[in-house]
Design an enzyme around this catalytic site. Structure first.
Site, PDB file in Angstrom:
ATOM      1  N   VAL A  96      -0.356  -1.304   1.511  1.00  0.00           N
ATOM      2  CA  VAL A  96      -0.473  -2.243   2.628  1.00  0.00           C
ATOM      3  C   VAL A  96       0.301  -3.517   2.332  1.00  0.00           C
ATOM      4  CG1 VAL A  96      -2.075  -3.790   3.822  1.00  0.00           C
ATOM      5  CG2 VAL A  96      -2.640  -1.371   3.571  1.00  0.00           C
ATOM      6  N   HIS A  97       0.136  -4.050   1.137  1.00  0.00           N
ATOM      7  CA  HIS A  97       0.841  -5.279   0.765  1.00  0.00           C
ATOM      8  C   HIS A  97       2.353  -5.063   0.738  1.00  0.00           C
ATOM      9  CE1 HIS A  97      -3.196  -6.524  -0.340  1.00  0.00           C
ATOM     10  NE2 HIS A  97      -2.753  -7.749  -0.509  1.00  0.00           N
ATOM     11  N   HIS A  98       2.784  -3.920   0.215  1.00  0.00           N
ATOM     12  CA  HIS A  98       4.214  -3.638   0.162  1.00  0.00           C
ATOM     13  C   HIS A  98       4.796  -3.457   1.557  1.00  0.00           C
ATOM     14  CE1 HIS A  98       3.691  -1.941  -4.187  1.00  0.00           C
ATOM     15  NE2 HIS A  98       3.658  -3.261  -4.136  1.00  0.00           N
TER      16      HIS A  98
END
Length: 207
Positions: free
Chosen positions: A37-39
């Protein structure tokens, strides 16, 4: 140490009340999000399909059970939702805060200088959920409102959860740049050096 009860969305004024070592119980919206998700948000520039302004992001890969009958809209129940090691998100966390407006990070263990600066810049905090309590955490989730980015897989997807007094959450990084884990490392290392110095000459293998 103080204890706070917060409901999402939280404001900057709420966040400024807390300091490292304080304890928070959180009611309202919590969204899970780990490495992928962060990437996707930071590296790929794709914004989440859910409003995270003033909300909490939980570094967790939950185990979910589908409870809806065939032909009905998908409905899930949380079986277990333990925290993931937060340091895995260190590289992207500060920019994730800036892009999404998240105010509370929940995870396991501490985070580093990039996240600490991100908490200063975006008036946010990092909190630690006690490890080994994944089933307890699941019991504090009152509803699974839905899931986003399920193409990433069950653990990596963004699960939209409703929680009631989720915690205890220990504040490890506050919006003033204080980092509880890093401070403890400095203190413990200092005590260790003093203890070793006191032992010199008393133990033969240290001579």
């Amino acid at each position: 140490m103080s204890t706070f009860e917060f409901k999402t969305p939280v404001s900057d004024e709420d966040i400024k009340k807390v300091h490292i070592g304080d304890v928070i119980y959180l009611t309202g919206d919590i969204v899970t999000g780990r490495d992928d998700v962060h990437h996707r948000v930071v590296m790929s520039g794709k914004m989440p399909p859910v409003d995270l302004e003033g909300k909490a992001i939980f570094h967790a890969g939950p185990i979910m059970k589908k409870i809806s009958a065939e032909g009905e809209p998908d409905k899930y129940k949380v079986i277990s939702v333990g925290p993931t090691t937060s340091m895995r998100m260190e590289k992207a966390q500060a920019e994730f805060l800036e892009k999404t407006g998240v105010k509370i990070i929940i995870g396991k263990g501490g985070m580093g200088p990039k996240t600490t600066q991100g908490c200063i810049d975006n008036c946010a905090i990092h909190t630690i959920f006690p490890g080994g309590c994944a089933v307890v955490a699941a019991e504090e989730v009152t509803d699974v409102e839905g899931v986003e980015w399920l193409d990433l897989g069950m653990p990596e997807a963004m699960w939209r959860l409703k929680a009631d007094r989720f915690g205890p959450l220990i504040v490890s990084i506050d919006s003033y740049g204080n980092n509880l884990i890093e401070n403890n490392k400095i203190e413990f290392n200092s005590k260790r050096e003093k203890a070793l110095e006191n032992l010199k000459g008393k133990l033969s293998y240290m001579e």
